[in-house]
Write a protein that holds these residues in place. Structure first.
Motif, short mmCIF file in Angstrom:
data_model
loop_
_atom_site.label_atom_id
_atom_site.label_comp_id
_atom_site.label_asym_id
_atom_site.label_seq_id
_atom_site.Cartn_x
_atom_site.Cartn_y
_atom_site.Cartn_z
N ALA A 226 48.41 -33.94 28.80
CA ALA A 226 49.72 -32.94 28.39
C ALA A 226 48.41 -31.95 28.63
O ALA A 226 47.20 -31.54 28.34
CB ALA A 226 49.79 -32.47 27.36
N ARG A 227 48.86 -30.54 29.35
CA ARG A 227 47.84 -29.18 29.32
C ARG A 227 48.50 -27.81 29.89
O ARG A 227 50.56 -28.32 29.85
CB ARG A 227 47.09 -28.98 31.34
CG ARG A 227 46.45 -28.37 31.31
CD ARG A 227 45.08 -28.66 30.79
NE ARG A 227 44.14 -27.55 30.85
CZ ARG A 227 43.42 -27.47 30.61
NH1 ARG A 227 42.20 -28.69 29.42
NH2 ARG A 227 41.72 -27.06 30.67
N GLY A 228 48.83 -27.06 28.94
CA GLY A 228 49.21 -25.55 29.32
C GLY A 228 50.56 -25.96 27.72
O GLY A 228 50.16 -26.43 26.50
N SER A 229 51.84 -25.37 27.73
CA SER A 229 52.33 -25.43 26.59
C SER A 229 53.09 -26.78 25.93
O SER A 229 53.70 -26.25 24.47
CB SER A 229 53.80 -24.95 26.57
OG SER A 229 54.21 -25.50 27.90
N LEU B 149 55.53 -34.88 34.16
CA LEU B 149 56.62 -34.54 34.42
C LEU B 149 56.11 -32.43 34.04
O LEU B 149 54.65 -32.68 33.92
CB LEU B 149 57.23 -34.67 33.33
CG LEU B 149 57.77 -36.01 32.82
CD1 LEU B 149 57.87 -36.25 31.45
CD2 LEU B 149 58.75 -36.40 34.06
N ALA B 150 57.09 -31.86 34.62
CA ALA B 150 56.00 -30.73 35.00
C ALA B 150 57.47 -29.01 34.55
O ALA B 150 58.73 -30.02 34.92
CB ALA B 150 55.37 -30.21 35.85
N PRO C 282 53.70 -23.59 33.40
CA PRO C 282 53.82 -24.26 32.15
C PRO C 282 53.54 -24.82 31.44
O PRO C 282 52.60 -24.60 30.61
CB PRO C 282 55.16 -23.45 31.61
CG PRO C 282 56.24 -22.97 33.28
CD PRO C 282 55.14 -23.74 34.10
N SER C 283 53.99 -26.20 32.35
CA SER C 283 52.93 -26.99 31.05
C SER C 283 53.55 -28.60 32.20
O SER C 283 54.01 -28.59 33.18
CB SER C 283 53.90 -27.66 29.74
OG SER C 283 54.97 -28.01 30.20
N VAL C 284 51.96 -29.27 32.26
CA VAL C 284 52.46 -30.88 32.54
C VAL C 284 51.75 -31.11 32.03
O VAL C 284 51.11 -31.98 30.42
CB VAL C 284 51.37 -30.49 33.91
CG1 VAL C 284 51.12 -32.00 34.14
CG2 VAL C 284 51.68 -29.94 35.78
N VAL C 285 52.26 -32.99 31.74
CA VAL C 285 52.58 -34.10 31.27
C VAL C 285 52.09 -35.25 32.26
O VAL C 285 52.93 -35.16 33.28
CB VAL C 285 52.96 -34.19 30.10
CG1 VAL C 285 53.26 -33.22 28.92
CG2 VAL C 285 54.72 -34.20 30.24
N ALA D 252 51.86 -36.12 23.54
CA ALA D 252 51.96 -35.91 24.76
C ALA D 252 53.09 -36.85 25.37
O ALA D 252 54.27 -36.20 25.68
CB ALA D 252 50.86 -35.70 25.31
N GLY D 253 53.43 -38.05 25.06
CA GLY D 253 54.19 -39.00 25.75
C GLY D 253 55.47 -38.71 24.94
O GLY D 253 56.32 -39.31 24.84
#
Length: 461
Positions: free
Chosen positions: A49-52, A318-319, A32-35, A59-60
């Motif tokens: 960040a990517r996704g939700s 992180l995901a 759903p998301s990756v940061v 992002a941080g």
């Protein structure tokens, strides 16, 4: 912008490569998301960040659950107790925490996962059930807590870090979370690292392996197991924590102690700890680089924090998915992008600035038998001993008040090097743990073990 600041800024091409890598990770990993974040030189240089997670603010600053990275925080607390003289790593647990049933295991063995304890708790899987089901250490350890003889091998143990958390509470007389906040999180400014989620935070999801649908994962308070995996954090906080693990901070732990954490304390275990395990830190070879850090997972979340001392780069990924995304591999690739595109600038050379006489008489070439070695005095006042033009043992030595030198690394760590003098005060030879180093190969004027042939050097004939 000064030269140093310019060196620490990432080039646009590097930033794009980092963004592209996490975009691929999020898409192919079906997360759903990756940061992610990259730090260097004590600064966070890039966040993505990517996704939700996109559009939820910086992002941080978005929290994710970090699972077993929590163990590294617990290890920091234990080493603080050691550095204060309140315990020793060789102490049996029973000395400070009675009635566990595993009292013969030492504090150091628990830190390095060599205590022989089971990997998991008995009963229902602790990561997806309430901590109230395990109200005491007996519930965490079970009737048969050991799987191996203590000290014999690396065997990763979640209950082992629960015991360490209880040890911290017993010595400090306060709850683990309270001690962590006062002694680590607040001094380091990690105000977005907490035992419970604080908005903005991501929810944890299980992604169906054969369909593009998701199911929410439960969020449980882990109770006594908290020191093994409870924490929530952000890429920005974890990047700062990684910088601390590289450089130390006298308010928490010295540079010497965090270096000890990064040093292997247990042997490699194929498939588990490919390069060994330090004190609360995993060691890994990532693309030819020695990486130090920790991975983490809890249902709904994956996490990785890794640093390369040689490249002065730290990476956090992180995901919010239970599985499917190789967080550690992604972190290693982000590390490689920065390290290869923008190699670290070496520290500028500077002359020795110590007080007192300089040990020049020890510098230069020496011979162990017929093997040539060189001794150098470095700018930080250490002696550096290493082979000349061949493979061999290299080490650094610290000066002691009595004129001797103590080894700091490698084969000679802890060994004593002494300059043995003639009656006129000049140096005859170096003695290093019974090894005699002479100015000439097999110098007949020095006490070479076994002596030297009276006929000296000669040809055949």
């Amino acid at each position: 912008m000064d030269a140093l600041s310019e060196e620490l800024e990432l080039l646009p091409a590097t930033r794009r490569a980092l963004r592209h890598r996490i975009a691929v990770a999020q898409s192919q990993g079906r997360a759903p998301s990756v940061v992610a974040a990259v730090a260097r030189g004590g600064r966070v240089l890039w966040e993505g960040a990517r996704g939700s997670a996109e559009g939820r603010g910086p992002a941080g600053g978005v929290q994710y659950r970090i699972g077993s990275i929590t163990k590294t925080f617990t290890a920091v607390l234990v080493l603080r107790l050691r550095d204060e003289g309140l315990l020793a790593l060789g102490d049996p647990v029973e000395k400070h925490l009675q009635g566990t049933g595993v009292g013969e295991v030492t504090v150091g063995q628990l830190l390095a996962h060599t205590g022989g304890l089971a990997a998991e708790t008995p009963g229902a899987w602790w990561e997806r059930t309430p901590g109230l089901l395990r109200p005491g250490l007996a519930d965490v350890l079970g009737e048969e807590p050991f799987r191996h003889e203590p000290g014999r091998r690396h065997h990763y143990s979640n209950p082992g870090y629960t015991v360490l958390g209880s040890l911290v509470e017993a010595v400090r007389g306060k709850p683990w979370g309270e001690v962590l906040r006062a002694e680590v999180l607040e001094p380091l400014g990690l105000d977005r690292t907490t035992p419970d989620p604080q908005a903005p935070h991501e929810d944890g999801w299980a992604v169906h392996p054969w369909a593009d649908v998701m199911m929410a994962e439960p969020v449980e308070d882990l109770g006594l197991m908290a020191p093994a995996g409870q924490l929530w954090s952000t890429t920005r906080d974890l990047a700062r924590f990684a910088e601390f693990l590289l450089r130390g901070d006298e308010r928490v732990l010295s540079a010497e102690t965090v270096r000890e954490m990064r040093t292997a304390a247990s042997p490699p275990e194929p498939g588990v700890a490919e390069a060994g395990y330090g004190l609360g830190l995993q060691l890994m070879d990532g693309g030819g680089r020695r990486l130090v850090g920790h991975s983490g997972s809890l249902p709904g979340f994956l996490a990785g924090l890794w640093l390369s001392e040689a490249d002065d780069v730290a990476v956090v990924v992180l995901a919010n998915c239970t599985s499917g995304l190789p967080v550690t591999a992604v972190a290693a690739e982000l590390m490689a992008i920065v390290a290869e595109a923008e190699p670290r600038f070496p520290e500028p050379w500077r002359p020795f600035s110590g007080a007192g006489p300089v040990a020049l008489e020890l510098c230069g070439p020496w011979y162990w038998g017929t093997t040539a070695y060189a001794v150098r005095l470095t700018a930080d006042g250490l002696l550096e001993l290493g082979p000349m033009g061949a493979a061999g043992r290299t080490a650094r030595f610290r000066a002691e008040p009595d004129g001797s030198w103590t080894g700091l690394s490698g084969y000679y760590a802890g060994e004593v090097l002494r300059a043995v003098r003639r009656p006129d005060g000049s140096v005859s030879h170096l003695d290093l743990g019974s090894f005699v180093f002479t100015r000439e190969p097999y110098d007949a004027q020095a006490p070479v073990p076994g002596g030297t042939d009276p006929q000296g050097w000669r040809g055949i004939g």
